[in-house]
Design a protein around this motif. Structure first.
Motif, short mmCIF file in Angstrom:
data_model
loop_
_atom_site.label_atom_id
_atom_site.label_comp_id
_atom_site.label_asym_id
_atom_site.label_seq_id
_atom_site.Cartn_x
_atom_site.Cartn_y
_atom_site.Cartn_z
N LYS A 40 -15.36 7.37 -35.14
CA LYS A 40 -14.11 7.33 -35.30
C LYS A 40 -13.33 6.56 -36.60
N TRP A 41 -13.90 5.29 -36.75
CA TRP A 41 -13.32 3.87 -37.21
C TRP A 41 -14.23 4.09 -38.76
N LYS A 42 -15.25 4.62 -38.58
CA LYS A 42 -15.52 4.30 -40.71
C LYS A 42 -15.30 4.95 -41.49
N ASP A 58 -5.60 -7.34 -42.37
CA ASP A 58 -4.65 -5.96 -42.74
C ASP A 58 -5.14 -5.05 -42.36
N ILE A 59 -6.63 -5.09 -42.26
CA ILE A 59 -7.14 -4.28 -42.04
C ILE A 59 -6.98 -3.70 -41.10
N THR A 67 -9.56 -2.17 -31.98
CA THR A 67 -9.66 -3.60 -31.62
C THR A 67 -10.39 -4.30 -32.71
N PRO A 68 -10.20 -5.58 -32.47
CA PRO A 68 -10.92 -6.77 -33.37
C PRO A 68 -12.24 -6.51 -33.14
N LYS A 69 -13.23 -6.63 -32.08
CA LYS A 69 -14.29 -6.20 -31.87
C LYS A 69 -14.59 -5.28 -32.24
N ILE A 70 -14.18 -4.07 -32.47
CA ILE A 70 -14.39 -3.04 -33.16
C ILE A 70 -14.92 -2.63 -34.43
N LEU A 71 -13.73 -3.32 -34.97
CA LEU A 71 -13.71 -3.62 -36.31
C LEU A 71 -14.83 -4.31 -37.01
N LYS A 73 -17.77 -4.63 -35.83
CA LYS A 73 -19.21 -4.10 -35.86
C LYS A 73 -18.68 -3.42 -37.19
N GLU A 74 -18.16 -2.23 -36.70
CA GLU A 74 -17.59 -1.75 -38.19
C GLU A 74 -18.35 -2.41 -40.06
N LEU A 75 -17.25 -2.95 -39.83
CA LEU A 75 -17.76 -3.65 -41.39
C LEU A 75 -18.78 -3.82 -41.67
N LYS A 76 -19.43 -4.31 -40.11
CA LYS A 76 -20.99 -5.28 -40.08
C LYS A 76 -22.11 -3.51 -41.01
N GLU A 77 -21.85 -3.25 -40.38
CA GLU A 77 -22.22 -1.77 -40.55
C GLU A 77 -22.28 -0.98 -41.42
N LEU A 78 -20.39 -0.69 -42.10
CA LEU A 78 -20.36 -0.29 -43.34
C LEU A 78 -21.21 -1.38 -44.56
N GLU A 79 -21.40 -3.08 -44.46
CA GLU A 79 -21.79 -3.74 -44.79
C GLU A 79 -23.67 -3.95 -45.65
N LEU A 80 -24.06 -3.63 -43.72
CA LEU A 80 -25.23 -3.35 -44.20
C LEU A 80 -25.76 -1.50 -45.15
N ASN A 81 -24.97 -0.45 -44.74
CA ASN A 81 -25.22 0.14 -45.83
C ASN A 81 -24.98 0.61 -47.44
#
Length: 133
Positions: A40-42, A58-59, A67-71, A73-81
């Motif tokens: 939903k968030w990427k 700000d994001i 939620t902070p937990k989901i944000l 997680k999503e940031l880490k996955e986008l960083e890995l990719n």
């Protein structure tokens, strides 16, 4: 088995014949893209960073209900990719910003087309509901 698919080009729409092998390769490509951009968030997160670097809060504010937990997680996955860079500044307190990588620009045309399709789809659904279909 041969199938015809519609290919959208900047200049025109053309039709192309695709073999079963080409169809299988297309499906694999779509699956790969969805694997990286799923959820939903990427894509909204990528849009939120399109105007420049932002801090975590700000994001979160820009996205609303995440939620902070989901944000995180999503940031880490986008960083890995390789879509997002996390920058840490040695200030007091420590400042961390997130920004899009140059590679993320490879999504520009996809994002424009997705936005345009979303706007058209919403208009279609609203019009359909108004007309009572």
């Amino acid at each position: 088995m041969e199938t015809a698919i519609e290919i959208h080009d900047d200049e025109a729409i053309r039709w192309a014949e695709h073999s079963t092998e080409a169809c299988t390769a297309s499906i694999a490509g779509v699956r790969d893209a969805l694997y990286v951009l799923n959820g939903k968030w990427k894509l909204p997160l990528i849009v939120s960073l399109s105007n420049g670097p932002l801090r975590f809060k700000d994001i979160q504010r820009a996205l609303g209900e995440i939620t902070p937990k989901i944000l995180s997680k999503e940031l880490k996955e986008l960083e890995l990719n390789e879509f997002v860079i996390r920058k840490v500044y040695s200030t007091t307190p420590v400042t961390i910003t997130y920004q899009l990588t140059p590679y993320s620009q490879s999504l520009d045309r996809v994002m424009v087309e997705l936005r345009n399709w979303g706007i058209q789809h919403r208009q279609r659904i609203v019009a359909s509901r108004k007309s009572g279909r």
